[in-house]
Design a protein around this motif. Sequence first.
Motif, mmCIF file in Angstrom:
data_model
loop_
_atom_site.group_PDB
_atom_site.id
_atom_site.type_symbol
_atom_site.label_atom_id
_atom_site.label_comp_id
_atom_site.label_asym_id
_atom_site.label_seq_id
_atom_site.Cartn_x
_atom_site.Cartn_y
_atom_site.Cartn_z
ATOM 1 N N ARG A 248 0.823 -1.211 0.000
ATOM 2 C CA ARG A 248 0.000 0.000 0.000
ATOM 3 C C ARG A 248 0.857 1.262 0.000
ATOM 4 N NH1 ARG A 248 -3.407 0.564 4.659
ATOM 5 N NH2 ARG A 248 -4.456 2.182 3.443
ATOM 6 N N LEU A 249 2.125 1.150 0.410
ATOM 7 C CA LEU A 249 3.001 2.319 0.419
ATOM 8 C C LEU A 249 3.187 2.885 -0.984
ATOM 9 C CD1 LEU A 249 5.773 1.131 2.919
ATOM 10 C CD2 LEU A 249 3.861 2.674 3.382
ATOM 11 N N ASN A 250 3.070 2.038 -2.015
ATOM 12 C CA ASN A 250 3.211 2.512 -3.397
ATOM 13 C C ASN A 250 2.092 3.459 -3.798
ATOM 14 O OD1 ASN A 250 5.560 1.008 -4.303
ATOM 15 N ND2 ASN A 250 4.304 -0.822 -4.155
ATOM 16 N N LEU A 251 0.965 3.392 -3.102
ATOM 17 C CA LEU A 251 -0.228 4.115 -3.530
ATOM 18 C C LEU A 251 -0.329 5.515 -2.942
ATOM 19 C CD1 LEU A 251 -2.769 1.187 -3.048
ATOM 20 C CD2 LEU A 251 -1.693 1.926 -5.174
ATOM 21 N N VAL A 252 0.501 5.837 -1.975
ATOM 22 C CA VAL A 252 0.373 7.106 -1.260
ATOM 23 C C VAL A 252 1.586 7.993 -1.549
ATOM 24 C CG1 VAL A 252 -0.081 8.173 0.979
ATOM 25 C CG2 VAL A 252 -0.802 5.814 0.555
ATOM 26 N N LYS A 253 1.326 9.228 -1.884
ATOM 27 C CA LYS A 253 2.385 10.200 -2.141
ATOM 28 C C LYS A 253 2.732 10.957 -0.856
ATOM 29 C CE LYS A 253 2.508 9.395 -6.576
ATOM 30 N NZ LYS A 253 3.656 8.678 -7.164
ATOM 31 N N VAL A 254 3.939 11.466 -0.829
ATOM 32 C CA VAL A 254 4.397 12.241 0.329
ATOM 33 C C VAL A 254 3.446 13.396 0.614
ATOM 34 C CG1 VAL A 254 6.214 13.809 1.129
ATOM 35 C CG2 VAL A 254 6.828 11.614 0.082
ATOM 36 N N ARG A 255 2.957 14.057 -0.437
ATOM 37 C CA ARG A 255 2.093 15.225 -0.236
ATOM 38 C C ARG A 255 0.813 14.870 0.530
ATOM 39 N NH1 ARG A 255 1.653 18.401 -3.942
ATOM 40 N NH2 ARG A 255 3.176 17.649 -5.472
ATOM 41 N N ASP A 256 0.420 13.582 0.491
ATOM 42 C CA ASP A 256 -0.802 13.170 1.180
ATOM 43 C C ASP A 256 -0.629 13.112 2.693
ATOM 44 O OD1 ASP A 256 -2.187 12.795 -1.260
ATOM 45 O OD2 ASP A 256 -1.252 10.830 -1.504
ATOM 46 N N LEU A 257 0.606 12.928 3.158
ATOM 47 C CA LEU A 257 0.834 12.761 4.599
ATOM 48 C C LEU A 257 1.790 13.779 5.201
ATOM 49 C CD1 LEU A 257 1.156 8.895 5.129
ATOM 50 C CD2 LEU A 257 -0.860 10.330 5.317
ATOM 51 N N ALA A 258 2.457 14.564 4.362
ATOM 52 C CA ALA A 258 3.471 15.490 4.873
ATOM 53 C C ALA A 258 2.837 16.550 5.772
ATOM 54 C CB ALA A 258 4.202 16.153 3.717
ATOM 55 N N ASP A 327 7.109 11.887 -4.350
ATOM 56 C CA ASP A 327 7.649 10.558 -4.048
ATOM 57 C C ASP A 327 6.578 9.727 -3.348
ATOM 58 O OD1 ASP A 327 10.185 10.947 -5.116
ATOM 59 O OD2 ASP A 327 10.984 11.776 -3.251
ATOM 60 N N ASP A 328 6.651 8.396 -3.534
ATOM 61 C CA ASP A 328 5.700 7.539 -2.829
ATOM 62 C C ASP A 328 6.286 7.079 -1.491
ATOM 63 O OD1 ASP A 328 7.117 4.952 -3.163
ATOM 64 O OD2 ASP A 328 6.598 5.156 -5.275
ATOM 65 N N LEU A 329 5.405 6.556 -0.651
ATOM 66 C CA LEU A 329 5.834 6.197 0.703
ATOM 67 C C LEU A 329 6.774 5.004 0.731
ATOM 68 C CD1 LEU A 329 2.712 6.736 2.984
ATOM 69 C CD2 LEU A 329 4.451 8.357 2.237
ATOM 70 N N GLN A 356 7.679 17.990 6.618
ATOM 71 C CA GLN A 356 8.357 16.760 6.989
ATOM 72 C C GLN A 356 7.369 15.605 6.917
ATOM 73 O OE1 GLN A 356 9.272 16.363 11.186
ATOM 74 N NE2 GLN A 356 7.686 17.829 11.744
ATOM 75 N N ILE A 357 7.891 14.408 6.783
ATOM 76 C CA ILE A 357 7.069 13.215 6.884
ATOM 77 C C ILE A 357 7.728 12.292 7.902
ATOM 78 C CG2 ILE A 357 8.216 12.061 4.924
ATOM 79 C CD1 ILE A 357 5.358 10.876 4.329
ATOM 80 N N THR A 358 6.914 11.721 8.777
ATOM 81 C CA THR A 358 7.446 10.928 9.884
ATOM 82 C C THR A 358 7.026 9.469 9.763
ATOM 83 O OG1 THR A 358 5.529 11.282 11.316
ATOM 84 C CG2 THR A 358 7.291 12.946 11.386
ATOM 85 N N GLN A 359 7.839 8.633 10.397
ATOM 86 C CA GLN A 359 7.504 7.215 10.473
ATOM 87 C C GLN A 359 6.174 7.021 11.194
ATOM 88 O OE1 GLN A 359 9.676 3.972 12.985
ATOM 89 N NE2 GLN A 359 10.880 4.260 11.123
ATOM 90 N N ARG A 360 5.935 7.847 12.191
ATOM 91 C CA ARG A 360 4.680 7.783 12.943
ATOM 92 C C ARG A 360 3.481 8.038 12.017
ATOM 93 N NH1 ARG A 360 3.980 11.808 17.965
ATOM 94 N NH2 ARG A 360 5.593 10.432 18.808
ATOM 95 N N ALA A 361 3.589 9.027 11.117
ATOM 96 C CA ALA A 361 2.487 9.348 10.208
ATOM 97 C C ALA A 361 2.211 8.198 9.244
ATOM 98 C CB ALA A 361 2.809 10.618 9.430
ATOM 99 N N ILE A 362 3.278 7.565 8.753
ATOM 100 C CA ILE A 362 3.112 6.441 7.832
ATOM 101 C C ILE A 362 2.424 5.282 8.538
ATOM 102 C CG2 ILE A 362 4.343 4.725 6.445
ATOM 103 C CD1 ILE A 362 6.501 6.849 5.958
ATOM 104 N N THR A 363 2.900 4.956 9.736
ATOM 105 C CA THR A 363 2.322 3.855 10.494
ATOM 106 C C THR A 363 0.857 4.111 10.817
ATOM 107 O OG1 THR A 363 4.479 3.393 11.493
ATOM 108 C CG2 THR A 363 2.556 2.463 12.583
ATOM 109 N N HIS A 364 0.557 5.341 11.201
ATOM 110 C CA HIS A 364 -0.823 5.683 11.545
ATOM 111 C C HIS A 364 -1.727 5.580 10.313
ATOM 112 C CE1 HIS A 364 -4.177 7.609 13.572
ATOM 113 N NE2 HIS A 364 -4.313 8.399 12.520
ATOM 114 N N HIS A 365 -1.226 6.035 9.171
ATOM 115 C CA HIS A 365 -2.039 5.978 7.941
ATOM 116 C C HIS A 365 -2.386 4.535 7.576
ATOM 117 C CE1 HIS A 365 -3.475 6.847 3.901
ATOM 118 N NE2 HIS A 365 -2.706 5.855 3.485
ATOM 119 N N LEU A 366 -1.377 3.674 7.592
ATOM 120 C CA LEU A 366 -1.632 2.273 7.244
ATOM 121 C C LEU A 366 -2.573 1.629 8.257
ATOM 122 C CD1 LEU A 366 1.927 1.052 6.178
ATOM 123 C CD2 LEU A 366 0.022 1.668 4.700
ATOM 124 N N GLY A 367 -2.304 1.853 9.532
ATOM 125 C CA GLY A 367 -3.116 1.230 10.563
ATOM 126 C C GLY A 367 -4.541 1.732 10.608
#
Length: 393
Positions: A248-258, A327-329, A356-367
């Motif tokens: 699923r990381l391929n589907l999300v761009k940095v701009r969506d979570l930054a 860039d993608d996640l 910035q983009i954080t590991q916390r934001a990525i984890t929260h988005h997936l979860g």
Amino acid sequence: MIRLDSLTKVFDTPKGAVTAADHISMDVPSGEICILLGPSGCGKTTTLKMINRIIRPTSGKVFINGEDTTSLDTQELRRSIGYVIQQIGLFPNMTIEENITVVPKLLGWDKAKYKERAREMMRMIALEPDAFLKRYPSELSGGQQQRIGVARALAADPPVMLMDEPFGAIDPINRAVIQDEFLKMQQDLKKTIMFVSHDIDEAIKMGDRIAIFREGKLVQYSEPDELLAAPRNDFVESFLGEDRALKRLNLVKVRDLASNEIGLVRPDDTLATALERIESYGYLNSIVMVNDKRQPVGIINSAVARTTKGHCRDHFQSVPVVVSLDDDLRKVASLMFSNDMTWVPCVDDDGRIVGQITQRAITHHLGSRYRAHSRSGIGATGTEASPSPASKE
């Protein structure tokens, strides 16, 4: 643009009737790519070939742009649909120009028009017309031939394209390049495409929607993110693999979570100021130092700021990595792991810090997506929701 209504194909064999496609019903909206995915012999290629009547349906109907194709002349139907296959299928005794212009000639285009169309298509697939149009297929590499196959399918500007594992025979590096070029073309062309693949990663990358087949039946038809977050049953979950959350990381761009909230320091700021700003965020262990153009020029580490006095300009490290908003996640996660970072600064096209983009934001988005499906009861034993025309994310 494409609607399949209970499309069925039964083959008679010496051992009895075999149902290759069993009442397949699905809609593909105009301008979208639909990937047909599943194990060998599951019915995806049979379904594709029934659309342009290479295989005649036993029952059911195909509608293109609202028109029932049952009454259309077979040759007329095929000329109105672009078709690309894994084996490419170029005519070896024809030049590249002749291959590309086959269908426009059959449709009665005048010579000047189809010749210019051939040159236009060559430029679109990033091959120089003067260097390639007079060559024969045998003089081209496999990747170049595959591009010509795509150009030929697009030459008459069909609204619908069928692609049967078009990039399957190409090496991974060239396959990725051609996939990227095709997606760039699709942004402008907005063709409606049915695309057979065996490659899950290709399906996720290329598809606006993915149809999973098993033993002639359509098991699940969803947008990629929905498919990965909520596989309908154990078969789909197993087929997608145990790393479907990472896919699923391929589907999300940095701009969506930054986040645009990022602490910065200037070279003339003191290390005490840097430490104060680092601690104000609570979860960062460093801060970016920027120049007058807001471009990153260094990193101030909290350990240095805590034990040293002076100015930031005298105690910075080089910036390990930055990412762009497009860039993608998956790329971001890889950079984080390889550089032992929990956050990465984001820059715009001019290299200026925008967040910035954080590991916390990525984890929260997936979860959060999995938690949402768990609460709604959608999952391995749930009912599949109808796919919406929204984008992948």
